[in-house]
Design an enzyme around this catalytic site. Structure first.
Site, short mmCIF file in Angstrom:
data_model
loop_
_atom_site.label_atom_id
_atom_site.label_comp_id
_atom_site.label_asym_id
_atom_site.label_seq_id
_atom_site.Cartn_x
_atom_site.Cartn_y
_atom_site.Cartn_z
N CYS A 55 1.20 -1.50 -0.05
CA CYS A 55 -0.32 -0.05 -0.09
C CYS A 55 0.65 1.25 0.02
O CYS A 55 1.49 1.69 1.23
CB CYS A 55 -1.02 0.21 1.23
SG CYS A 55 -1.80 1.21 1.77
N CYS A 101 0.05 4.19 2.40
CA CYS A 101 0.49 3.47 3.51
C CYS A 101 2.21 4.06 4.32
O CYS A 101 2.07 4.14 5.47
CB CYS A 101 0.61 1.53 3.97
SG CYS A 101 -1.59 1.55 3.91
#
Length: 310
Positions: A62, A65
């Site tokens: 991700c 993230c």
């Protein structure tokens, strides 16, 4: 306020007491913990009874993230142990992620007193995260939040019981400060006790009983009484006549989904102004009373109503 030792997961009362594996003290900036099945209960659930826990759910694949995590780590260091940053890799610990209902990442949850207080998803800008955090956690050097700010933060987090308790204390300390009594009535209503909220309003002196704030709380009480219950809503399923539109709008307003309710009422004005003796327009005005003259939705929808009428 106690904090959590990132190595043992145990609560500590002194930030300087945190120890590294070698026994040496570490800086409070190291209150950043990787979470797995072995320490989730102790750090996140039990630990949050003493210190707020910011649970960052992330995944290696991700990209947002990866952008968000350094921001959260920076804030954890700045807050100097005022909260624990708990990082959960959902790929490695899918069982925990499933229990938490994680569907997308990044997903950041604020856990306090063992309960989910608030959350956000996505890589928000640092300034927005700071503003969000400030509702619940005092940053080092910040002035303590006033009781009114604490009560509002509790309401924003869905904790009407705490807000109610704060206003009860304020009323006891300031028995002639009637704005506090109105605020207590509002929190009591949010706590699910409409009759007690109405009694509080009725006990106010006449000159305060009809204040804009008191009228707003009373309007919310009335919406809750007028709105259809779940059984009636089920009976309206599939109907799109004026009565069904109006009743669903009342339910939205009573549930606090004001924007959806206001949109429905405006739409009903356009399609069936005569319904219920101009009920849609009259109800719009009552919603404005409930929200208050300065509320952004009141300002926006007054303009829309004016444009529709004139």
């Amino acid at each position: 306020m106690a904090i959590i030792d990132p190595n043992s997961g145990a609560p500590l009362t002194n930030p300087d007491d945190v120890s590294s594996p070698s026994g040496q003290s570490v800086d409070p900036a190291d209150y950043i913990v990787d979470i797995d099945m072995s320490n989730f209960q102790q750090v996140v659930l039990e630990g949050s009874m003493q210190t707020p826990v910011l649970l960052d759910c992330w995944a290696p694949w991700c990209e947002p993230c990866k952008n968000l995590m350094p921001v959260l780590e920076k804030l954890a260091k700045e807050y100097q142990g005022a909260f624990v940053l708990a990082k959960l890799n959902i790929e490695e610990h899918q069982q925990i992620a499933a229990q938490l209902g994680i569907r997308s990442v990044p997903d950041v949850k604020l856990i306090m007193q063992g309960q989910l207080y608030d959350q956000f998803q996505g890589a928000l800008p640092e300034s927005q995260i700071r503003e969000w955090l400030s509702q619940y956690i005092q940053a080092p050097g910040d002035a303590p939040a006033s009781p009114e700010e604490q009560a509002q933060a509790a309401l924003d987090a869905g904790d009407a019981t705490t807000a109610r308790s704060i206003y009860q204390q304020l009323v006891q300390e300031n028995p002639t400060h009637y704005d506090y009594q109105v605020a207590l009535a509002s929190a009591t209503l949010a706590d699910g006790e409409a009759d007690k909220a109405r009694n509080l309003l009725d006990s106010l002196p006449p000159e305060h009983r009809d204040s804009p704030q008191a009228k707003g709380v009373r309007a919310r009480i009335e919406f809750g009484e007028e709105a259809p219950d779940r059984e009636e809503l089920d009976e309206l399923e599939g109907r799109n006549d004026s009565e069904a539109i109006y009743k669903r709008a009342l339910r939205h307003v009573a549930d606090g989904d004001y924007e959806t309710g206001l949109d429905a009422l405006l739409s009903l004005m356009q399609t069936d102004r005569a319904y219920g003796d101009d009920a849609a327009r009259k109800t719009l005005l009552r919603v404005f009373d409930a929200l208050g003259a300065d509320h952004p939705l009141t300002v926006t929808y007054r303009r829309k109503l004016f444009a529709m009428l004139y």
